[in-house]
Design a protein around this motif. Structure first.
Motif, PDB file in Angstrom:
ATOM      1  N   ASP A 297      48.460  51.509 -17.482  1.00  0.00           N
ATOM      2  CA  ASP A 297      47.776  51.108 -18.757  1.00  0.00           C
ATOM      3  C   ASP A 297      48.517  51.549 -19.907  1.00  0.00           C
ATOM      4  O   ASP A 297      48.592  51.033 -20.950  1.00  0.00           O
ATOM      5  CB  ASP A 297      46.228  51.543 -18.545  1.00  0.00           C
TER       6      ASP A 297
ATOM      7  N   ARG B  43      37.733  46.897 -14.018  1.00  0.00           N
ATOM      8  CA  ARG B  43      37.557  45.946 -15.540  1.00  0.00           C
ATOM      9  C   ARG B  43      36.349  45.401 -15.328  1.00  0.00           C
ATOM     10  O   ARG B  43      36.183  44.211 -15.386  1.00  0.00           O
ATOM     11  CB  ARG B  43      38.641  44.877 -15.063  1.00  0.00           C
ATOM     12  N   ALA B  79      41.111  47.843 -20.597  1.00  0.00           N
ATOM     13  CA  ALA B  79      40.117  47.001 -19.855  1.00  0.00           C
ATOM     14  C   ALA B  79      39.429  45.916 -20.809  1.00  0.00           C
ATOM     15  O   ALA B  79      39.441  44.691 -20.040  1.00  0.00           O
ATOM     16  CB  ALA B  79      38.893  48.066 -19.508  1.00  0.00           C
ATOM     17  N   GLU B  82      41.985  42.997 -21.107  1.00  0.00           N
ATOM     18  CA  GLU B  82      42.105  42.132 -20.103  1.00  0.00           C
ATOM     19  C   GLU B  82      40.883  41.264 -19.870  1.00  0.00           C
ATOM     20  O   GLU B  82      40.945  40.038 -19.229  1.00  0.00           O
ATOM     21  CB  GLU B  82      42.214  42.989 -18.635  1.00  0.00           C
ATOM     22  N   ARG B  83      39.686  42.013 -19.907  1.00  0.00           N
ATOM     23  CA  ARG B  83      38.399  41.350 -19.889  1.00  0.00           C
ATOM     24  C   ARG B  83      38.423  39.985 -20.801  1.00  0.00           C
ATOM     25  O   ARG B  83      37.982  38.958 -20.365  1.00  0.00           O
ATOM     26  CB  ARG B  83      37.305  42.108 -20.032  1.00  0.00           C
ATOM     27  N   TYR B 121      30.345  50.306 -19.249  1.00  0.00           N
ATOM     28  CA  TYR B 121      31.410  50.661 -18.146  1.00  0.00           C
ATOM     29  C   TYR B 121      30.834  51.733 -17.411  1.00  0.00           C
ATOM     30  O   TYR B 121      30.943  51.677 -16.083  1.00  0.00           O
ATOM     31  CB  TYR B 121      32.954  50.827 -18.765  1.00  0.00           C
TER      32      TYR B 121
END
Lengths: 656, 153
Positions: A297, B43, B79, B82-83, B121
């Motif tokens: 990442d 995620r 994250a 991508e979400r 999260y």
């Protein structure tokens, strides 16, 4: 407070192009005692009464209602005004004011404005206006009493209708108290619905439930305390048994030595486990070391930031400062257009602060740690734990040379094990009794009957319910009391008001009709007359008017009486009587009449004297040969001689 | 805005400490971090309007995590990219998201929104952990189970 109507003005309403009805005497501030406005049917009498009511109340009208006041475009297609206005001028003891009702026929809307005729420079203010005393008094019901439909007068007398009693309530404002009383029931009902307990029985049920929950909580807490006590006892027994076992082992020197060796090893392994796990956690605190995925990442994000040139190496501030200067850094002169462009494009760059934080992020991502091989460390940890277990087991099962001692030791070890099992079982029970972990409660299907925190919540819930329910039951009782107080207040007030109203109306009737004439006996919904058989229809109606005028006199506001068709359905004899009484009852009377009701009524009116002449004015408003146009006359003779053919043909009036 | 962990998540981690004779967490931040990284890696987070409302456990990033806080934030940003399905070359949107999460003026360098996201999260991460490791035993055993769970999401 005395209220008088000085003037009514129409502009582009129905057939009234531009018309004014002035009720003052020769331009003075005094109004005529009696103003008669003769309007044949279909000229706008009902419309005028309707407009007066709306204007006084500031009614918001529907689109269709507004358009009904528009002039008929059939009569004047080339003109067809899009707006109309109805204006009334009023005077009180201290103020003169106008209310303007502006009708927009295109939009279908109405707007109210107000103005003050004495104000220098004129001008209107937006909004509906009434002096405070009037604002409070003028309800729809009240307005209907003095902007009055004459044909409904006989509803006051012995009809069983409650018009007379209601009028008394409206003027004394008892109607408002009645409405407040009606609200009590609705409020109580709403409260009962919310709390779920309507009666003492309902409250009892909720209390019973609360008690059962309290008892359950107590039982659970007792069980927990007992279990904890048992656990403590088990621990103490285990310690005693261990000591006893150590004493036995101590009798075998070799075994004792081994026991001590194992004890030391167990201590060492526990310390190692603690320290290794601590080190592991320390290394796991770094995401880049924790998982290869995070490392990927970070590389990806760093790559994006580099490709996208995030942050821009030059800041927004740089360009903003550049746009302030005379020349560009390349030396060329900057004009207005250049500056605007630079400032606009500067928005795409970041501020110094934002650049700072993104640069730090970028810097950190360049220096991430390598992924740690946690698996081998976990394996090592696991090995240590296995070794610890092995040592603990060996310590528990250490063999002694002397079979008798060995037998005793084994028995003690079994007892210790049994005690431990019992203790652990009880500990599990305590855990389930005391856990407040939602997930655990769901897994073990725990509720208020089996779990203390849940039982506490349930008790709290029912304590609130009992509180609410008892408040509601108490509230209902208090509401009943309040209703009784209201009822008693209304009954007593109404009874006193009726008594006074009867007395005052009767006195007035005596003055007007003479001692032998009709009197009110009681007010029971409608007016009941004493000796009704001996009274004429005219006398009965006179009672109704006397009743109304007495009402107004007793009210805080002395109102003008605006009446439509006071005599239309009466025979000539009755008209005479009504005309006589109605003249003396009101300080300002504005009557809208049709030609057929003049006879017998108009001649018998008894206007006050003013400057030696009778204080009465005569308006005639009638249609002309031109469709859609009305004309106004103020002449007495014209008034008296005017007849409407249609009315003569359609109205049947009994001959004298 | 502060860092928050729901009471049920706290209970879960507290129980590990109660059951263990061989070590425990050093701080609430340890528990929060471990939970958050599971959510971030999966995620998956709870909705921001469902953010735990329990009392915040701390307003700042403690010294144990100060050096690596940007790594946590970078993982959080990835994250969210991508979400939210933000295309990787969409400069304006990525920059906008970064500035929505990072705040140079806050001592933590996170905006209120950034903290809310991290809290969400962490809450989801704890729920995943509880599902995978419902009855953790000793502390060292939990760390191993934690690592296995993290690698599997």
């Amino acid at each position: 407070m005395k209220l008088r109507v000085e003037e009514i003005r129409y502009e582009n309403i129905r057939e009234f192009g531009d018309m004014r009805l002035d009720f003052t005497r020769g331009g003075s501030n005094e109004t005529h005692h009696i103003s008669l406005v003769q309007m044949p049917n279909g000229t706008g009498k009902t419309t005028t009464m309707e407009l007066i009511r709306h204007l006084l109340l500031g009614t918001k009208l529907e689109e269709e209602q507004v358009r009904e006041f528009a002039p008929d475009p059939e009569y004047a297609p080339e003109y067809a005004p899009s707006q109309g206005e109805f204006v009334m001028t009023f005077a009180t003891d201290s103020i003169r004011f106008r209310i303007h009702m502006e009708l927009d026929y295109e939009m279908g809307s109405v707007q109210y404005r107000h103005s003050y005729p004495q104000r220098e420079g004129g001008g209107t203010d937006s909004g509906h206006f009434l002096p405070l005393e009037l604002e409070d008094a003028l309800t729809e019901d009240f307005v209907d009493l003095f902007v009055f439909n004459g044909e409904l007068t006989d509803d006051f007398i012995e009809t069983g209708h409650d018009k007379a009693e209601n009028a008394l309530k409206i003027v004394s404002r008892l109607d408002r108290i009645e409405r407040q009383r009606e609200r009590i029931d609705r409020i109580v009902e709403k409260r009962q619905e919310d709390s779920g307990a309507k009666t003492s029985q309902g409250l009892k049920q909720v209390r019973t439930r609360l008690n059962s929950r309290r008892e359950k909580l107590q039982t659970l807490e007792k069980r927990r305390d007992q279990l904890n006590k048992d656990i403590k006892q088990h621990n103490s027994t285990i310690e005693e048994l261990k000591e006893e076992r150590e004493e036995i082992i101590a009798e075998d020197k070799e075994a004792l030595e081994r026991y001590k060796e194992l004890e030391e090893e167990i201590q060492r392994l526990q310390t190692k486990l603690q320290s290794d796990a601590g080190d592991l956690l320390d290394d796991m605190r770094r995401p880049s070391a924790l998982s290869a995925d995070f490392n990927e990442d970070f590389s990806e994000l760093l790559e994006h930031m580099t490709i996208l040139k995030l942050p821009k190496s030059t800041s927004e501030e740089f360009f903003n400062e550049l746009a302030e200067g005379e020349t560009c850094i390349c030396g060329r002169e900057l004009n207005k257009e250049h500056r605007e462009k630079i400032r606009k494009n500067a928005e795409e760059y970041l501020s110094d602060e934002d650049i700072g934080v993104l640069n730090t992020l970028k810097e950190q991502l360049r220096n991430t740690a390598d992924v740690e091989d946690f698996e081998s460390r976990f394996t090592s940890l696991s090995d240590t734990r296995q070794e610890l277990k092995k040592n603990e087991m060996e310590q528990d099962q250490l063999d002694l040379d002397d079979p008798e001692l060995e037998q005793k030791k084994q028995e003690l070890t079994e007892k210790i094990e049994s005690e431990r099992n019992s203790r652990n079982e009880k500990q599990e029970k305590v855990d389930l009794l005391t856990t407040d972990d939602k997930g655990q409660r769901e897994r073990f299907d725990l509720d208020w009957k089996t779990n203390i925190p849940e039982a506490k919540r349930e008790v709290n819930k029912y304590e609130k319910k009992v509180q609410q329910a008892s408040d509601t039951v108490e509230f209902s009782k208090q509401a009943d009391k309040l209703e009784k107080i209201f009822d008693e207040f209304i009954d007593r007030s109404l009874s006193e008001l009726k008594e006074r109203q009867i007395q005052e109306t009767n006195e007035r009737l005596k003055q007007i009709l003479g001692l032998s004439e009709v009197q009110i006996e009681s007010i029971d919904d409608s007016i009941k007359l004493r000796g009704k058989s001996g009274s004429s229809e005219g006398q009965s109606l006179s009672v109704a008017y006397a009743y109304l005028s007495t009402l107004f006199e007793g009210s805080q506001v002395d109102m003008p009486f605006v009446i439509d068709s006071p005599a239309v359905s009466l025979d000539h004899k009755v008209r005479r009587e009504v005309a006589t009484i109605i003249s003396g009852l009101f300080d300002q009377l504005v009557a809208f009449v049709i030609s057929t009701e003049k006879e017998g009524f108009v001649q018998n009116l008894e206007p006050k004297q003013h400057d030696g002449s009778e204080d009465i004015q005569y308006y005639t408003v009638h249609k002309t040969d031109t469709p859609g146009v009305v004309q106004k006359h103020t002449d007495h003779d014209f008034f008296m001689e005017f007849t409407s053919e249609e009315e003569e043909a359609t109205t049947t009036v009994g001959a004298e | 805005m502060s860092f928050r962990l729901s009471s049920s998540a706290r209970d879960y981690f507290d129980k590990i400490e109660q059951n263990s004779s061989t070590g425990d967490f050093d701080s609430m931040w340890d528990k929060y971090y471990l939970a958050a990284m599971v959510g971030i890696k999966a995620r998956d987070r709870i909705r921001t309007d469902e953010e735990p409302t329990d009392d915040p456990f701390v307003e700042s990033v403690i010294s144990d995590y100060d050096d690596q806080k940007y790594e946590i934030y970078a993982a959080l940003i990835m994250a969210e990219i991508e979400r939210q399905n933000i295309p990787k070359r969409e400069e304006t949107e990525i920059r906008h998201l970064m500035l929505e999460i990072l705040d140079s003026t806050d001592p933590t360098r996170l905006t209120s929104y950034g903290k809310t996201l991290l809290n969400c999260y962490a809450e989801r991460g704890y729920r995943i952990l509880e599902n995978e490791v419902p009855a953790p035993g000793e502390f060292d055993q939990f760390l191993r189970q934690y690592h296995n769970t993290l690698e599997s999401v």
